[in-house]
Write a protein that holds these residues in place. Sequence first.
Motif, mmCIF file in Angstrom:
data_model
loop_
_atom_site.group_PDB
_atom_site.id
_atom_site.type_symbol
_atom_site.label_atom_id
_atom_site.label_comp_id
_atom_site.label_asym_id
_atom_site.label_seq_id
_atom_site.Cartn_x
_atom_site.Cartn_y
_atom_site.Cartn_z
ATOM 1 N N LYS A 98 37.179 -1.355 28.432
ATOM 2 C CA LYS A 98 36.733 -1.688 27.070
ATOM 3 C C LYS A 98 37.369 -0.705 26.092
ATOM 4 O O LYS A 98 37.665 0.447 26.455
ATOM 5 C CB LYS A 98 35.214 -1.621 26.969
ATOM 6 N N VAL A 99 37.606 -1.181 24.884
ATOM 7 C CA VAL A 99 38.167 -0.327 23.832
ATOM 8 C C VAL A 99 37.027 0.382 23.120
ATOM 9 O O VAL A 99 36.076 -0.251 22.654
ATOM 10 C CB VAL A 99 38.983 -1.172 22.826
ATOM 11 N N THR A 100 37.113 1.714 23.047
ATOM 12 C CA THR A 100 36.032 2.488 22.401
ATOM 13 C C THR A 100 36.474 3.086 21.065
ATOM 14 O O THR A 100 35.681 3.696 20.366
ATOM 15 C CB THR A 100 35.562 3.631 23.328
ATOM 16 N N GLY A 101 37.744 2.920 20.724
ATOM 17 C CA GLY A 101 38.231 3.455 19.450
ATOM 18 C C GLY A 101 39.751 3.405 19.431
ATOM 19 O O GLY A 101 40.380 2.834 20.328
ATOM 20 N N LYS A 102 40.333 4.010 18.399
ATOM 21 C CA LYS A 102 41.789 4.072 18.281
ATOM 22 C C LYS A 102 42.207 5.470 17.852
ATOM 23 O O LYS A 102 41.455 6.157 17.150
ATOM 24 C CB LYS A 102 42.296 3.066 17.240
ATOM 25 N N ASN A 154 44.981 2.255 21.406
ATOM 26 C CA ASN A 154 43.571 2.070 21.754
ATOM 27 C C ASN A 154 43.097 3.194 22.663
ATOM 28 O O ASN A 154 43.857 3.675 23.509
ATOM 29 C CB ASN A 154 43.373 0.743 22.493
ATOM 30 N N GLU A 195 40.703 3.571 25.646
ATOM 31 C CA GLU A 195 40.049 2.654 26.581
ATOM 32 C C GLU A 195 39.369 3.427 27.702
ATOM 33 O O GLU A 195 39.802 4.518 28.075
ATOM 34 C CB GLU A 195 41.088 1.686 27.165
ATOM 35 N N GLU A 196 38.318 2.828 28.220
ATOM 36 C CA GLU A 196 37.665 3.420 29.393
ATOM 37 C C GLU A 196 37.142 2.299 30.277
ATOM 38 O O GLU A 196 36.919 1.170 29.814
ATOM 39 C CB GLU A 196 36.554 4.380 28.983
ATOM 40 N N ILE A 237 34.869 -0.247 32.401
ATOM 41 C CA ILE A 237 33.528 -0.816 32.182
ATOM 42 C C ILE A 237 32.600 -0.390 33.319
ATOM 43 O O ILE A 237 31.427 -0.124 33.107
ATOM 44 C CB ILE A 237 33.619 -2.360 32.104
ATOM 45 N N LYS A 255 40.475 7.197 32.000
ATOM 46 C CA LYS A 255 40.258 6.980 30.570
ATOM 47 C C LYS A 255 41.558 7.251 29.820
ATOM 48 O O LYS A 255 42.378 8.054 30.259
ATOM 49 C CB LYS A 255 39.178 7.937 30.052
ATOM 50 N N ASP A 311 42.356 11.077 24.638
ATOM 51 C CA ASP A 311 41.684 11.102 23.336
ATOM 52 C C ASP A 311 42.471 11.962 22.360
ATOM 53 O O ASP A 311 43.588 12.391 22.641
ATOM 54 C CB ASP A 311 40.240 11.602 23.483
ATOM 55 N N ASP A 325 37.707 13.858 33.641
ATOM 56 C CA ASP A 325 37.959 12.520 34.162
ATOM 57 C C ASP A 325 38.447 12.585 35.610
ATOM 58 O O ASP A 325 38.017 11.788 36.458
ATOM 59 C CB ASP A 325 38.991 11.809 33.270
#
Length: 442
Positions: free
Chosen positions: A291-295, A384, A386-387, A389, A401, A404, A415
């Motif tokens: 899932k995309v959690t931010g950019k 993106n 991503e991490e 699900i 992940k 960041d 991680d």
Amino acid sequence: MDDNYDIIVLGTGLTECILSGIFSVEGKKVLHMDRNDYYGGESASLNLSQLYRKYRPDTAVPSELGRDRDYNIDLIPKFMMANGEIVRFLTHTDVTRYLEFKQISGSFVYRDGKISKVPSSETEAVSSPLLGLVEKRRLQKFFEFIQKWKDDDESTHEGLDLDTNTMVDVYAKFNLEPGTQDFIGHAMALHLDDEYLKRPARETIEKIILYVASVARYGKSPYIYPLHGLGELPQSFARLSAIYGGTYMLDRAADEIIYENGVAVGVRSGNEVAKAKQIICDPSYAKDKVKVTGKVVRAICFLKHPIPDTNDADSVQIIIPQNELNRQHDVYVASVSSNHAVCPKDMYLAIVSTIVETDDPESEIKAGLDILGPIHDKFISVSNIEEPIADGIADQVFISKSYDATSHFETVCDDVKSIYRRMTGNDLVLKKRSDAEQPEEA
């Protein structure tokens, strides 16, 4: 391709390569594949041709920029904390024998329109323009509190409990001003935003201790950096894996992860299939499971001068705290030069990055670009974050992940440890390192 492996690893990002190295040392049969023809994936260091191919495929490389081989341009800007977890990974696996390091000359913070050095000694702290005289005394008491704290000695606690009191409580206890709080939380503890204020104080206190201990190791700044760029890190772990029997295939597509009864059993590449009990991959190889959690927005900039107001430092980190810009996330500036064997003499590389908050990502890094002085050229990307699900235990596909916007590798190390625990059921135990095992500066 051989038929059977214990583990197949897809992608040669740093997380994947560390795990590949660790499992190979432990005697696992590892196959490692990457669709790219270079190591590092999203954390690669590219030469000029590769950089232009990635960002400007229709543009010829300007001849004035010099030779291809003189460039090792990081896609993801990160430095290593000298006392941080990534150094423990390097020494635990003996990967340090493949690497040489340079210190980053200075850590700076942008405040009230000015760039100021984050003090790396008591002398610098006393003379720092960041704080007034009264505030310096308060800060000194705060640092003494951290230094003296012992979990089992209540007389050192000053009435505080690091596991229940928040950083708001700790700052209030020492009457520290908002500007000082920004400096501690963002320039030393390296938090990305102000959410840390509401969490138990222990997390932040430990980050400050790591920062101070890292500065103490080499002086000047807490950061070290590998000669020839960050792409040397995944490549060195790959070399370690190969020594212990790991098989590497660059420029090799992984067309499909194959499942039986919902559990991964191998990978198909073209007409060939390799079987494995477990799969490790970066998010790009399992888009249906992340899932995309931010950019993150990043600008790679070519400069022909050191960054102004940094005492002509050959390498720096500058943090612009969120509150300076009325944002929710800090803006990071990382700069390296020919002294780090990443670009020709008289050229400097700077990367400005932050978490995207609006529909105009480039405007969000303007404050970072503005402090660089004249920019010879820049390459902007938005990626993106991503991490996975799920944790991977049910289907035996363990996904890392995305990288960041932090300027160090501590989250990458977290991680690695998390994936190792999920794959084996055990914690990754790193040997305690001696001073003799520390990476040496080139």
